[in-house]
Design a protein around this motif. Structure first.
Motif, PDB file in Angstrom:
ATOM      1  N   SER A 107      50.989 121.529 166.115  1.00 50.30           N
ATOM      2  CA  SER A 107      52.279 120.934 165.759  1.00 50.30           C
ATOM      3  C   SER A 107      52.192 119.421 165.806  1.00 50.30           C
ATOM      4  CB  SER A 107      53.371 121.434 166.707  1.00 50.30           C
ATOM      5  OG  SER A 107      53.075 121.026 168.020  1.00 50.30           O
ATOM      6  N   GLY A 108      53.188 118.770 165.287  1.00 48.03           N
ATOM      7  CA  GLY A 108      53.232 117.318 165.332  1.00 48.03           C
ATOM      8  C   GLY A 108      52.923 116.681 163.995  1.00 48.03           C
ATOM      9  N   GLY A 109      52.876 117.453 162.935  1.00 45.33           N
ATOM     10  CA  GLY A 109      52.697 116.897 161.609  1.00 45.33           C
ATOM     11  C   GLY A 109      51.298 116.432 161.299  1.00 45.33           C
ATOM     12  N   THR A 110      50.316 116.924 162.010  1.00 45.35           N
ATOM     13  CA  THR A 110      48.941 116.557 161.718  1.00 45.35           C
ATOM     14  C   THR A 110      48.582 117.039 160.320  1.00 45.35           C
ATOM     15  OG1 THR A 110      48.407 116.814 164.038  1.00 45.35           O
ATOM     16  CG2 THR A 110      46.553 116.774 162.511  1.00 45.35           C
ATOM     17  N   LEU A 111      48.070 116.144 159.491  1.00 43.39           N
ATOM     18  CA  LEU A 111      47.706 116.537 158.131  1.00 43.39           C
ATOM     19  C   LEU A 111      46.525 117.493 158.126  1.00 43.39           C
ATOM     20  CD1 LEU A 111      48.095 113.202 156.170  1.00 43.39           C
ATOM     21  CD2 LEU A 111      49.558 115.209 156.094  1.00 43.39           C
ATOM     22  N   TYR A 112      45.542 117.236 158.947  1.00 39.87           N
ATOM     23  CA  TYR A 112      44.419 118.156 159.029  1.00 39.87           C
ATOM     24  C   TYR A 112      43.951 118.240 160.469  1.00 39.87           C
ATOM     25  CZ  TYR A 112      40.198 120.729 158.202  1.00 39.87           C
ATOM     26  OH  TYR A 112      39.246 121.714 158.224  1.00 39.87           O
ATOM     27  N   SER A 113      43.694 119.426 160.875  1.00 40.13           N
ATOM     28  CA  SER A 113      43.205 119.667 162.221  1.00 40.13           C
ATOM     29  C   SER A 113      42.104 120.684 162.116  1.00 40.13           C
ATOM     30  CB  SER A 113      44.343 120.204 163.090  1.00 40.13           C
ATOM     31  OG  SER A 113      43.830 120.675 164.308  1.00 40.13           O
ATOM     32  N   ASP A 114      41.264 120.760 163.132  1.00 41.01           N
ATOM     33  CA  ASP A 114      40.207 121.764 163.142  1.00 41.01           C
ATOM     34  C   ASP A 114      40.789 123.166 163.253  1.00 41.01           C
ATOM     35  OD1 ASP A 114      38.312 119.819 162.922  1.00 41.01           O
ATOM     36  OD2 ASP A 114      37.747 119.835 165.037  1.00 41.01           O
ATOM     37  N   SER A 115      41.936 123.294 163.855  1.00 40.99           N
ATOM     38  CA  SER A 115      42.564 124.594 164.044  1.00 40.99           C
ATOM     39  C   SER A 115      43.608 124.813 162.953  1.00 40.99           C
ATOM     40  CB  SER A 115      43.218 124.647 165.424  1.00 40.99           C
ATOM     41  OG  SER A 115      43.735 125.920 165.667  1.00 40.99           O
ATOM     42  N   ARG A 116      43.397 125.845 162.131  1.00 41.71           N
ATOM     43  CA  ARG A 116      44.256 126.105 160.979  1.00 41.71           C
ATOM     44  C   ARG A 116      44.769 127.544 161.015  1.00 41.71           C
ATOM     45  NH1 ARG A 116      45.492 121.829 158.081  1.00 41.71           N
ATOM     46  NH2 ARG A 116      45.617 123.061 156.199  1.00 41.71           N
ATOM     47  N   VAL A 117      45.785 127.816 160.229  1.00 37.14           N
ATOM     48  CA  VAL A 117      46.310 129.171 160.111  1.00 37.14           C
ATOM     49  C   VAL A 117      46.707 129.421 158.654  1.00 37.14           C
ATOM     50  CG1 VAL A 117      48.677 128.531 160.752  1.00 37.14           C
ATOM     51  CG2 VAL A 117      47.912 130.869 161.082  1.00 37.14           C
ATOM     52  N   LYS A 118      46.380 130.621 158.174  1.00 33.10           N
ATOM     53  CA  LYS A 118      46.823 131.066 156.858  1.00 33.10           C
ATOM     54  C   LYS A 118      47.857 132.160 157.097  1.00 33.10           C
ATOM     55  CE  LYS A 118      42.743 129.997 154.149  1.00 33.10           C
ATOM     56  NZ  LYS A 118      41.858 130.457 153.073  1.00 33.10           N
ATOM     57  N   TYR A 119      48.995 132.065 156.392  1.00 31.31           N
ATOM     58  CA  TYR A 119      50.050 133.043 156.639  1.00 31.31           C
ATOM     59  C   TYR A 119      50.852 133.313 155.370  1.00 31.31           C
ATOM     60  CZ  TYR A 119      53.621 129.389 156.596  1.00 31.31           C
ATOM     61  OH  TYR A 119      54.453 128.375 156.209  1.00 31.31           O
ATOM     62  N   VAL A 120      51.576 134.421 155.408  1.00 33.44           N
ATOM     63  CA  VAL A 120      52.513 134.789 154.350  1.00 33.44           C
ATOM     64  C   VAL A 120      53.902 134.754 154.948  1.00 33.44           C
ATOM     65  CG1 VAL A 120      53.350 136.712 152.947  1.00 33.44           C
ATOM     66  CG2 VAL A 120      50.925 136.212 153.023  1.00 33.44           C
ATOM     67  N   ASP A 121      54.813 134.136 154.250  1.00 35.91           N
ATOM     68  CA  ASP A 121      56.208 134.100 154.683  1.00 35.91           C
ATOM     69  C   ASP A 121      56.986 135.037 153.761  1.00 35.91           C
ATOM     70  OD1 ASP A 121      58.553 133.477 155.933  1.00 35.91           O
ATOM     71  OD2 ASP A 121      58.787 131.523 154.969  1.00 35.91           O
ATOM     72  N   HIS A 122      57.164 136.268 154.210  1.00 35.90           N
ATOM     73  CA  HIS A 122      57.835 137.280 153.401  1.00 35.90           C
ATOM     74  C   HIS A 122      59.240 137.521 153.944  1.00 35.90           C
ATOM     75  CE1 HIS A 122      58.398 140.892 150.992  1.00 35.90           C
ATOM     76  NE2 HIS A 122      58.842 141.484 152.095  1.00 35.90           N
ATOM     77  N   THR A 123      60.219 137.511 153.064  1.00 28.44           N
ATOM     78  CA  THR A 123      61.598 137.805 153.452  1.00 28.44           C
ATOM     79  C   THR A 123      61.951 139.190 152.914  1.00 28.44           C
ATOM     80  OG1 THR A 123      62.152 135.461 153.324  1.00 28.44           O
ATOM     81  CG2 THR A 123      63.999 137.029 153.332  1.00 28.44           C
ATOM     82  N   PRO A 124      62.213 140.135 153.810  1.00 27.25           N
ATOM     83  CA  PRO A 124      62.533 141.494 153.344  1.00 27.25           C
ATOM     84  C   PRO A 124      63.895 141.549 152.664  1.00 27.25           C
ATOM     85  CG  PRO A 124      62.749 141.350 155.721  1.00 27.25           C
ATOM     86  CD  PRO A 124      62.202 140.033 155.259  1.00 27.25           C
ATOM     87  N   VAL A 125      64.005 142.454 151.683  1.00 31.85           N
ATOM     88  CA  VAL A 125      65.281 142.609 150.980  1.00 31.85           C
ATOM     89  C   VAL A 125      65.987 143.895 151.391  1.00 31.85           C
ATOM     90  CG1 VAL A 125      64.672 141.179 149.009  1.00 31.85           C
ATOM     91  CG2 VAL A 125      64.092 143.602 148.988  1.00 31.85           C
ATOM     92  N   SER A 126      65.238 144.847 151.978  1.00 32.03           N
ATOM     93  CA  SER A 126      65.866 146.082 152.444  1.00 32.03           C
ATOM     94  C   SER A 126      65.003 146.708 153.539  1.00 32.03           C
ATOM     95  CB  SER A 126      66.053 147.066 151.292  1.00 32.03           C
ATOM     96  OG  SER A 126      64.801 147.473 150.790  1.00 32.03           O
ATOM     97  N   TYR A 127      65.615 147.620 154.275  1.00 31.05           N
ATOM     98  CA  TYR A 127      64.934 148.310 155.373  1.00 31.05           C
ATOM     99  C   TYR A 127      65.020 149.801 155.122  1.00 31.05           C
ATOM    100  CZ  TYR A 127      65.254 143.790 157.645  1.00 31.05           C
ATOM    101  OH  TYR A 127      65.146 142.465 157.929  1.00 31.05           O
ATOM    102  N   PRO A 128      64.067 150.563 155.578  1.00 29.66           N
ATOM    103  CA  PRO A 128      62.795 150.165 156.182  1.00 29.66           C
ATOM    104  C   PRO A 128      61.796 149.711 155.117  1.00 29.66           C
ATOM    105  CG  PRO A 128      62.937 152.553 156.094  1.00 29.66           C
ATOM    106  CD  PRO A 128      64.237 152.021 155.571  1.00 29.66           C
ATOM    107  N   TYR A 129      60.805 148.964 155.558  1.00 34.64           N
ATOM    108  CA  TYR A 129      59.696 148.570 154.700  1.00 34.64           C
ATOM    109  C   TYR A 129      58.430 148.616 155.533  1.00 34.64           C
ATOM    110  CZ  TYR A 129      59.828 143.919 156.873  1.00 34.64           C
ATOM    111  OH  TYR A 129      59.794 142.884 157.767  1.00 34.64           O
ATOM    112  N   THR A 130      57.296 148.678 154.860  1.00 35.91           N
ATOM    113  CA  THR A 130      56.004 148.772 155.539  1.00 35.91           C
ATOM    114  C   THR A 130      55.113 147.630 155.103  1.00 35.91           C
ATOM    115  OG1 THR A 130      56.173 151.178 155.692  1.00 35.91           O
ATOM    116  CG2 THR A 130      53.968 150.239 155.920  1.00 35.91           C
TER     117      THR A 130
END
Length: 184
Positions: A107-130
């Motif tokens: 955190s802290g707005g670092t443009l590049y760091s040795d420690s990175r994360v790849k993620y998906v930000d999914h917003t569900p539209v209905s339940y249940p989902y898998t």
């Protein structure tokens, strides 16, 4: 010489109706499959393959879904995908590695760091989902082998959870067992 090879692919059915009712009772989500397979290839080479299938039953179950993978200079992601299915097991959305967002894990707005994360930000539209999240990474750090927690939280049912440690060169593995006592 004539040869015929036939191959069959077995596709999993992720319909939420197939979950036993006892697992859905008082649960916000059901872990359908949580598999970790670790291969220690050498003293400085390890491959970790993870597959997590979670059916989210309601809004409170969203907290149990994490479609992310961490990496750094010692850890390289080799496979990454996520697929979302509706209540009937029909594919809604498929994410490949190029669809994942890549940000600094610091955190802290670092443009590049040795420690990175790849993620998906999914917003569900209905339940249940898998959600089916699969990842594989290779690391040169073998000092700490990933741990396994078959039961991770309250209001979370577990259908299947497995941990496999492959050590083809028979390196000595030091381990520390922890026993947790749950008092209700």
């Amino acid at each position: 010489m004539f040869s015929i090879n036939a191959t069959f692919s077995q596709k999993e059915n992720y319909a939420s109706l197939l979950i036993p009712s006892a697992l859905k009772e008082d649960a916000n989500a059901v872990v359908r499959d949580n598999s970790i397979e670790i291969t220690i290839e050498d003293v400085d080479a390890m491959t970790v393959l993870k597959k997590e299938v979670i059916t989210v039953l309601n809004k409170l179950g969203d907290n149990y879904v994490s479609m992310s993978a961490h990496y750094d200079d010692d850890t390289k992601i080799t496979e990454l995908s996520a697929t979302i299915y509706d209540a009937f097991g029909r594919e809604i959305k498929k994410y490949k590695e190029r669809d994942f967002l890549d940000v600094s894990a610091v955190s802290g707005g670092t443009l590049y760091s040795d420690s990175r994360v790849k993620y998906v930000d999914h917003t569900p539209v209905s339940y249940p989902y898998t959600v089916v999240f699969e990842s594989e990474y290779k690391t040169s750090s073998t000092g700490f082998i990933p741990s396994w927690f078959p039961v991770e939280s309250y209001f979370l049912s577990i259908e299947k959870s497995s941990y496999k440690l492959l050590n083809p060169k028979h390196f000595t593995i030091r381990k520390k067992r922890k026993i947790f006592i749950l008092i209700l």
